[in-house]
Design a protein around this motif. Structure first.
Motif, PDB file in Angstrom:
ATOM      1  N   GLN A   8      41.221  40.478  31.143  1.00 44.04           N
ATOM      2  CA  GLN A   8      40.044  39.632  31.101  1.00 44.04           C
ATOM      3  C   GLN A   8      39.651  39.192  32.499  1.00 44.04           C
ATOM      4  O   GLN A   8      40.461  38.661  33.233  1.00 44.04           O
ATOM      5  N   ALA A   9      38.389  39.386  32.836  1.00 39.49           N
ATOM      6  CA  ALA A   9      37.866  38.906  34.113  1.00 39.49           C
ATOM      7  C   ALA A   9      36.402  39.257  34.208  1.00 39.49           C
ATOM      8  O   ALA A   9      35.976  40.271  33.691  1.00 39.49           O
ATOM      9  N   ALA A  10      35.650  38.417  34.863  1.00 34.88           N
ATOM     10  CA  ALA A  10      34.241  38.715  35.055  1.00 34.88           C
ATOM     11  C   ALA A  10      34.055  39.508  36.344  1.00 34.88           C
ATOM     12  O   ALA A  10      34.807  39.359  37.297  1.00 34.88           O
ATOM     13  N   GLY A  21      41.648  48.396  47.487  1.00 29.56           N
ATOM     14  CA  GLY A  21      43.055  48.412  47.098  1.00 29.56           C
ATOM     15  C   GLY A  21      43.560  47.082  46.602  1.00 29.56           C
ATOM     16  O   GLY A  21      44.770  46.891  46.459  1.00 29.56           O
ATOM     17  N   PHE A  22      42.661  46.144  46.320  1.00 33.39           N
ATOM     18  CA  PHE A  22      43.089  44.809  45.887  1.00 33.39           C
ATOM     19  C   PHE A  22      41.979  44.130  45.095  1.00 33.39           C
ATOM     20  O   PHE A  22      40.797  44.294  45.382  1.00 33.39           O
ATOM     21  N   LYS A  23      42.390  43.334  44.096  1.00 34.46           N
ATOM     22  CA  LYS A  23      41.442  42.493  43.364  1.00 34.46           C
ATOM     23  C   LYS A  23      42.218  41.348  42.731  1.00 34.46           C
ATOM     24  O   LYS A  23      43.281  41.548  42.159  1.00 34.46           O
ATOM     25  N   VAL A  24      41.690  40.138  42.865  1.00 35.81           N
ATOM     26  CA  VAL A  24      42.288  38.978  42.208  1.00 35.81           C
ATOM     27  C   VAL A  24      41.223  38.354  41.321  1.00 35.81           C
ATOM     28  O   VAL A  24      40.034  38.351  41.658  1.00 35.81           O
ATOM     29  N   TYR A  25      41.614  37.843  40.165  1.00 31.78           N
ATOM     30  CA  TYR A  25      40.641  37.326  39.217  1.00 31.78           C
ATOM     31  C   TYR A  25      41.296  36.324  38.283  1.00 31.78           C
ATOM     32  O   TYR A  25      42.525  36.247  38.167  1.00 31.78           O
ATOM     33  N   GLU A  26      40.465  35.546  37.634  1.00 27.47           N
ATOM     34  CA  GLU A  26      40.922  34.533  36.686  1.00 27.47           C
ATOM     35  C   GLU A  26      40.876  35.115  35.276  1.00 27.47           C
ATOM     36  O   GLU A  26      39.995  35.904  34.951  1.00 27.47           O
ATOM     37  N   ARG A  39      44.306  50.366  34.893  1.00 25.07           N
ATOM     38  CA  ARG A  39      44.923  50.203  36.199  1.00 25.07           C
ATOM     39  C   ARG A  39      46.190  51.033  36.332  1.00 25.07           C
ATOM     40  O   ARG A  39      47.260  50.519  36.640  1.00 25.07           O
ATOM     41  N   ARG A  40      46.141  52.321  36.104  1.00 18.29           N
ATOM     42  CA  ARG A  40      47.346  53.142  36.177  1.00 18.29           C
ATOM     43  C   ARG A  40      47.864  53.290  37.600  1.00 18.29           C
ATOM     44  O   ARG A  40      49.021  53.632  37.805  1.00 18.29           O
ATOM     45  N   ASP A  41      47.019  53.082  38.584  1.00 22.37           N
ATOM     46  CA  ASP A  41      47.428  53.298  39.963  1.00 22.37           C
ATOM     47  C   ASP A  41      47.766  51.999  40.685  1.00 22.37           C
ATOM     48  O   ASP A  41      48.041  52.014  41.877  1.00 22.37           O
ATOM     49  N   PHE A  42      47.749  50.881  39.977  1.00 22.90           N
ATOM     50  CA  PHE A  42      47.861  49.600  40.647  1.00 22.90           C
ATOM     51  C   PHE A  42      49.002  48.747  40.117  1.00 22.90           C
ATOM     52  O   PHE A  42      49.267  48.708  38.921  1.00 22.90           O
ATOM     53  N   TYR A  43      49.657  48.057  41.042  1.00 22.91           N
ATOM     54  CA  TYR A  43      50.644  47.050  40.682  1.00 22.91           C
ATOM     55  C   TYR A  43      49.910  45.785  40.266  1.00 22.91           C
ATOM     56  O   TYR A  43      48.756  45.569  40.632  1.00 22.91           O
ATOM     57  N   LYS A  44      50.610  44.941  39.492  1.00 24.27           N
ATOM     58  CA  LYS A  44      49.966  43.716  39.026  1.00 24.27           C
ATOM     59  C   LYS A  44      50.935  42.549  39.098  1.00 24.27           C
ATOM     60  O   LYS A  44      52.120  42.693  38.806  1.00 24.27           O
ATOM     61  N   ILE A  45      50.411  41.400  39.497  1.00 22.31           N
ATOM     62  CA  ILE A  45      51.129  40.134  39.382  1.00 22.31           C
ATOM     63  C   ILE A  45      50.199  39.183  38.647  1.00 22.31           C
ATOM     64  O   ILE A  45      49.028  39.053  38.998  1.00 22.31           O
ATOM     65  N   GLY A  46      50.717  38.535  37.609  1.00 26.11           N
ATOM     66  CA  GLY A  46      49.881  37.628  36.837  1.00 26.11           C
ATOM     67  C   GLY A  46      50.620  36.365  36.450  1.00 26.11           C
ATOM     68  O   GLY A  46      51.840  36.383  36.219  1.00 26.11           O
ATOM     69  N   GLY A  88      45.059  31.702  33.086  1.00 26.03           N
ATOM     70  CA  GLY A  88      45.884  32.132  34.196  1.00 26.03           C
ATOM     71  C   GLY A  88      45.095  32.897  35.234  1.00 26.03           C
ATOM     72  O   GLY A  88      43.858  32.860  35.268  1.00 26.03           O
ATOM     73  N   PHE A  89      45.831  33.597  36.079  1.00 27.94           N
ATOM     74  CA  PHE A  89      45.243  34.402  37.133  1.00 27.94           C
ATOM     75  C   PHE A  89      46.021  35.708  37.240  1.00 27.94           C
ATOM     76  O   PHE A  89      47.174  35.800  36.810  1.00 27.94           O
ATOM     77  N   ALA A  90      45.396  36.715  37.825  1.00 29.44           N
ATOM     78  CA  ALA A  90      46.079  37.983  38.036  1.00 29.44           C
ATOM     79  C   ALA A  90      45.521  38.658  39.278  1.00 29.44           C
ATOM     80  O   ALA A  90      44.366  38.434  39.656  1.00 29.44           O
ATOM     81  N   CYS A  91      46.352  39.457  39.903  1.00 29.19           N
ATOM     82  CA  CYS A  91      45.871  40.303  40.995  1.00 29.19           C
ATOM     83  C   CYS A  91      46.461  41.689  40.814  1.00 29.19           C
ATOM     84  O   CYS A  91      47.579  41.845  40.314  1.00 29.19           O
ATOM     85  N   VAL A  92      45.680  42.688  41.163  1.00 27.79           N
ATOM     86  CA  VAL A  92      46.133  44.074  41.122  1.00 27.79           C
ATOM     87  C   VAL A  92      45.940  44.659  42.509  1.00 27.79           C
ATOM     88  O   VAL A  92      44.990  44.305  43.227  1.00 27.79           O
ATOM     89  N   PHE A  93      46.858  45.547  42.914  1.00 30.06           N
ATOM     90  CA  PHE A  93      46.811  46.063  44.272  1.00 30.06           C
ATOM     91  C   PHE A  93      47.588  47.363  44.357  1.00 30.06           C
ATOM     92  O   PHE A  93      48.465  47.645  43.536  1.00 30.06           O
TER      93      PHE A  93
END
Length: 290
Positions: A8-10, A21-26, A39-46, A88-93
């Motif tokens: 989920q994110a706008a 190579g990076f995106k952060v969102y609520e 996001r098969r190519d990206f790591y995620k922290i949420g 919450g929040f999440a970033c993928v990179f």
């Protein structure tokens, strides 16, 4: 509500992400837009507050409260939201975004992203405030024109990683009954994550048992023995059946040319795809279009 890899994110712009190579969102139950980006190519922290059921590789965990999650693109995971309200929040990179030089440690070596690692941490109220503030700083920085903002964002990500490595991991995991069951589950989940094929311009990359073994960081002989023991079928049979199934779906439900379909499934030349399809089905791809 079930959300595979919770997205989920706008204003989630895929091309932008691939460029930077990076995106952060609520994320939250009040988000109006739910993008479908894979996001098969990206790591995620949420970070997420709410009730969840998270399946990660062969493990699963139920959470109620605030958790911090680390997702590896090479390890299948899915996420079920059990509560009506969550936030919450999440970033993928990409790994390339986080690594500033060749001497930087690979994310594959980080305990948080290893197959055998622990990707989920319960946060105290104090930890929640601190980690949330880092995500908010990344969101703010993402929108600035500061010339060194990538370096600053990398620093925030590294702070989250190192703070997490100091935490005690959650011990509520459940596991498969043996190693063969575990690796088979990993393989089958990773196989399924390769599909459906969404674009004819990006060919399938995992096509052989060796490819899957490498992605799962196991020896191919171990993978083959495990899959055969648990399912009664060799690894190659599972891969072949899934590719053929996808080929039939693309032939029936898209207007792509047969050459494009073959390419998207990893066949460099149309003749290779035609021969493969005929050998396994007894008919040529064109017959499904008649």
């Amino acid at each position: 509500m079930k959300d595979h890899n919770i997205t989920q994110a706008a204003d989630f712009n895929t091309s932008d992400l691939k460029l930077k190579g990076f995106k952060v969102y609520e994320v939250g139950s009040d988000c109006a837009v739910i993008p479908t980006y894979n996001r098969r190519d990206f790591y995620k922290i949420g970070i997420n507050t709410g009730q969840n059921l998270i399946h990660y590789a062969d493990r699963g965990i139920e959470t109620d409260g605030t958790i911090l999650f680390f997702g590896n693109p090479h390890i299948p995971y899915s996420w079920e939201i059990l509560s009506p309200d969550f936030h919450g929040f999440a970033c993928v990179f990409t790994e390339e975004f986080l690594k500033v030089n060749d001497r930087s440690e690979s994310l594959h070596e980080c305990p948080l992203f290893k197959i055998s690692g622990t990707p989920i941490f319960n946060l105290s109220a104090e930890q929640k405030v601190f980690i949330t503030s880092l995500f908010q700083k990344m969101i703010e920085e993402q929108e600035t024109d500061y010339v060194f903002k990538d370096d600053l964002i990398r620093n925030y990500i590294n702070v989250i990683i190192h703070e997490s490595m100091k935490m005690q991991p959650s011990e509520n995991f459940f596991k498969h009954k043996n190693a063969s069951s575990r690796i088979t589950s990993l393989f089958l989940d990773l196989l399924e994550r390769q599909f459906p094929i969404e674009t004819k311009d990006t060919p399938l990359t995992l096509k052989t048992p060796q490819d899957y073994a490498q992605s799962l960081a196991v020896h191919v002989n171990h993978l083959n023995r495990s899959v055969k023991e648990i399912t009664g079928k060799p690894t190659t049979a599972h891969i072949t059946e899934r590719i053929i199934s996808e080929a039939k779906a693309l032939l029936h439900h898209t207007d792509w040319s047969i050459a494009d379909i073959g390419y998207s499934l990893g066949f460099e030349y149309p003749s290779y795809f035609n021969n493969y399809f005929k050998r396994l089905t007894g008919t040529i791809p064109k017959s499904l279009r008649m």
